[in-house]
Design an enzyme around this catalytic site. Structure first.
Site, PDB file in Angstrom:
ATOM      1  N   CYS A  25       0.859  -1.179   0.000  1.00  0.00           N
ATOM      2  CA  CYS A  25       0.000   0.000   0.000  1.00  0.00           C
ATOM      3  C   CYS A  25       0.895   1.228   0.000  1.00  0.00           C
ATOM      4  O   CYS A  25       1.688   1.407   0.926  1.00  0.00           O
ATOM      5  CB  CYS A  25      -0.902   0.003   1.232  1.00  0.00           C
ATOM      6  SG  CYS A  25      -1.697   1.594   1.481  1.00  0.00           S
TER       7      CYS A  25
ATOM      8  N   GLN B 134      -1.533   9.879  16.302  1.00  0.00           N
ATOM      9  CA  GLN B 134      -1.817  10.486  14.999  1.00  0.00           C
ATOM     10  C   GLN B 134      -1.061   9.671  13.953  1.00  0.00           C
ATOM     11  O   GLN B 134       0.058   9.218  14.222  1.00  0.00           O
ATOM     12  CB  GLN B 134      -1.353  11.949  14.982  1.00  0.00           C
ATOM     13  CG  GLN B 134      -1.968  12.824  16.076  1.00  0.00           C
ATOM     14  CD  GLN B 134      -3.421  13.204  15.802  1.00  0.00           C
ATOM     15  OE1 GLN B 134      -3.955  12.952  14.725  1.00  0.00           O
ATOM     16  NE2 GLN B 134      -4.068  13.789  16.787  1.00  0.00           N
TER      17      GLN B 134
ATOM     18  N   GLU C 136      -8.786  11.149  29.339  1.00  0.00           N
ATOM     19  CA  GLU C 136      -8.767  10.109  28.301  1.00  0.00           C
ATOM     20  C   GLU C 136      -9.484   8.862  28.821  1.00  0.00           C
ATOM     21  O   GLU C 136      -9.336   8.474  29.973  1.00  0.00           O
ATOM     22  CB  GLU C 136      -7.300   9.806  27.961  1.00  0.00           C
ATOM     23  CG  GLU C 136      -7.042   8.537  27.220  1.00  0.00           C
ATOM     24  CD  GLU C 136      -7.698   8.462  25.841  1.00  0.00           C
ATOM     25  OE1 GLU C 136      -7.649   9.432  25.085  1.00  0.00           O
ATOM     26  OE2 GLU C 136      -8.275   7.392  25.544  1.00  0.00           O
TER      27      GLU C 136
ATOM     28  N   CYS D  61     -10.654  15.504  13.144  1.00  0.00           N
ATOM     29  CA  CYS D  61     -10.390  14.853  11.846  1.00  0.00           C
ATOM     30  C   CYS D  61     -11.697  14.666  11.070  1.00  0.00           C
ATOM     31  O   CYS D  61     -11.736  13.950  10.088  1.00  0.00           O
ATOM     32  CB  CYS D  61      -9.694  13.512  12.058  1.00  0.00           C
ATOM     33  SG  CYS D  61     -10.663  12.368  13.015  1.00  0.00           S
TER      34      CYS D  61
END
Ligand SMILES: C[S@@+](CC[C@H](N)C(=O)[O-])C[C@H]1O[C@@H](n2cnc3c(N)ncnc32)[C@H](O)[C@@H]1O
Length: 468
Positions: free
Chosen positions: A158, A280, A330, A409
């Site tokens: 990929c 990320q 979190e 995002c």
């Protein structure tokens, strides 16, 4: 009237939010993946609804100057890269414009968005690989899902993932063949292996095999093959997941080789990351994004920065240097443990505090406490794609926090949440409604996009809001 299976030749007049070309004809908006604005194209109509239709591109008669040759052999078949046929400058423009459109359409806000910050690498940038393993009726294949489907398209490599992708696929194809393992079938919820994932932390690979039920057969050969390819720079987990859901991992992880976490240094902070901690996906753009977020908060000189949805704590650590203290919140326990270790390894125990829990549960009391202490508070929000829970938005609105830096995002949920914070949207009985006349509580100071995901339709956006 346009019908299914019609073959038409038309000009593409616009680009949609998924990067697809748009043709307008007979009152219909026709979405045409892989066609570009200005192109004359021939396409087959696949589906017609009352106002919209979907087509399949058959031929580009007059190609756009923005068109480039896609380098991936499964481009258009795999659901990953929807804009590999668009030159890179135009990809950046498309992403910036997409954010402008989302704010306008979803939140009724006319906004200016800064030029999209580019990725230094437009290929081979991803540090996270997720390969579903499927039995296609005849044999077991490793690949990626086709767009909007759970049908696996076989791949050998990929181009947006790192070079090790090819080796990983070869090693696991051999492992599966030599041991007669079967890929997963969603229909029957059966098979042996469901998924292979790889996470790269500074050259070290955390490789996980997700089994229906783990099997020891062939493991020595697998570890030897991985050692031959990657030396000591890898760990191998087995995970068990026998539930018929979209969730990749089951609860149990079994470490078969190597370390459970790896440590690296980034932007001057020593951090560690394990299999579950969010990272990320593009290290280069991550550095640019974090530096920008820190700069925004620093200019405000807060006493306290709340880092909501803080992952493994790297951003919390950077933010702690801009204030008297930073509080990370979190939900994943493993990520908070990494954040605690990070605070210790960087001598930040007195400045960086990591809480485990859901932001919607913890944020109201955390904000209240800081405000009661008379602290000047900034908040950084970086939720998953679904955006912030309404309790988080309400807690912020109630508290009059002075500065918000929202990192997202997903432009659509970002626009919704910013609309709710400004007042152009409100929630009524669980539904979002537009508000015509409102006095905005916050002003948008800036909106900047970052190309975390070249060749795909996705973009990372940072919105800076200041209290009026
Ligand atoms: C987009 S990531 C951002 C992580 C971090 N800011 C970073 O840059 O690495 C979103 C994070 O939110 C966490 N998360 C998801 N839902 C949550 C919730 N309701 N409350 C707190 N954290 C949540 C995820 O585990 C993930 O680590």
């Amino acid at each position: 009237m346009i019908k299914k299976n019609d073959v038409l030749t038309e000009y593409v007049v616009d680009i949609g939010s998924n990067g697809e070309g748009i043709v307008k004809k007979d009152g219909l908006v026709i979405f045409l993946p892989f066609a570009l604005i200005g192109e004359k194209v021939t396409f087959k109509v696949l589906k017609v609804n009352s106002k919209i239709a979907y087509g399949k591109l058959l031929e580009v008669i007059s190609p756009s100057q923005e068109r480039v040759n896609a380098i991936c052999p499964v481009f258009t078949k795999c659901g990953g890269c929807s804009v590999q046929h668009l030159n890179y400058d135009s990809q950046l423009k498309f992403k910036k414009d997409n954010v402008v459109n989302c704010f306008n359409k979803i939140a009724g806000l006319k906004v200016g968005v800064d030029q999209c910050v580019c990725s230094d690498n437009q290929f081979r940038y991803r540090n996270k690989l997720q390969l579903p393993v499927s039995f296609n009726g005849e044999r077991t294949i490793i690949g990626f899902y086709a767009e909007n489907s759970h049908r696996v398209v076989e791949i050998k490599d990929c181009p947006i993932n790192k070079e090790y992708t090819k080796t990983i696929i070869e090693i696991f194809n051999n492992f599966i063949l030599e041991n007669s393992f079967k890929g997963y079938s969603e229909i029957t919820n059966s098979g042996d292996i469901r998924e292979i994932t790889v996470k790269e932390i500074s050259g070290n690979l955390i490789i996980t095999v997700v089994w229906i039920r783990q099997q020891e057969k062939g493991i020595k050969g697998l570890i030897n093959a991985l050692k031959l390819a990657f030396g000591d720079n890898f760990s191998l987990f087995y995970n068990e997941n026998n539930k018929n859901t979209n969730v990749i991992y089951g609860e149990k992880f079994f470490l078969k080789h190597g370390l459970s976490e790896y440590t690296a240094t980034r932007l001057g902070i020593k951090y560690s990351s394990g299999v579950l901690s969010f990272m990320q996906v593009n290290d280069n753009v991550c550095d640019k994004l974090y530096s920008y977020v820190v700069e925004q908060v620093k200019g405000f000189a807060p006493d306290t920065v709340i880092d909501a949805y803080s992952g493994a704590g790297l951003m919390t650590a950077l933010l702690s240097k801009t204030a008297k203290k930073a509080i990370g919140i979190e939900i994943v326990k493993e990520a908070t443990a990494c954040a605690d270790l990070l605070a210790k390894n960087n001598g930040l125990q007195d400045k960086m505090f990591n809480l485990t829990g859901a932001c919607e549960d913890l944020i109201p009391s955390v904000i209240n406490k800081e405000k009661e202490m008379g602290n000047k508070v900034a908040i950084v929000l970086n939720p998953p794609r679904k955006g912030c829970d309404v309790n988080v938005i309400n807690a912020i609105l109630k508290s009059d926090i002075d500065k918000i830096v929202y990192v997202s995002c997903m432009p659509s949920t970002l626009a919704r949440d910013v609309g709710l914070l400004l007042g152009s949207l409100k929630q009524v009985d669980g539904k979002i409604e537009k508000v015509d006349n409102y006095i905005p509580k916050y002003s948008i100071n800036s909106i900047k996009t970052f190309d975390m995901f070249p060749q795909t339709k996705h973009v990372e956006t940072v919105v800076v809001l200041e209290k009026n």
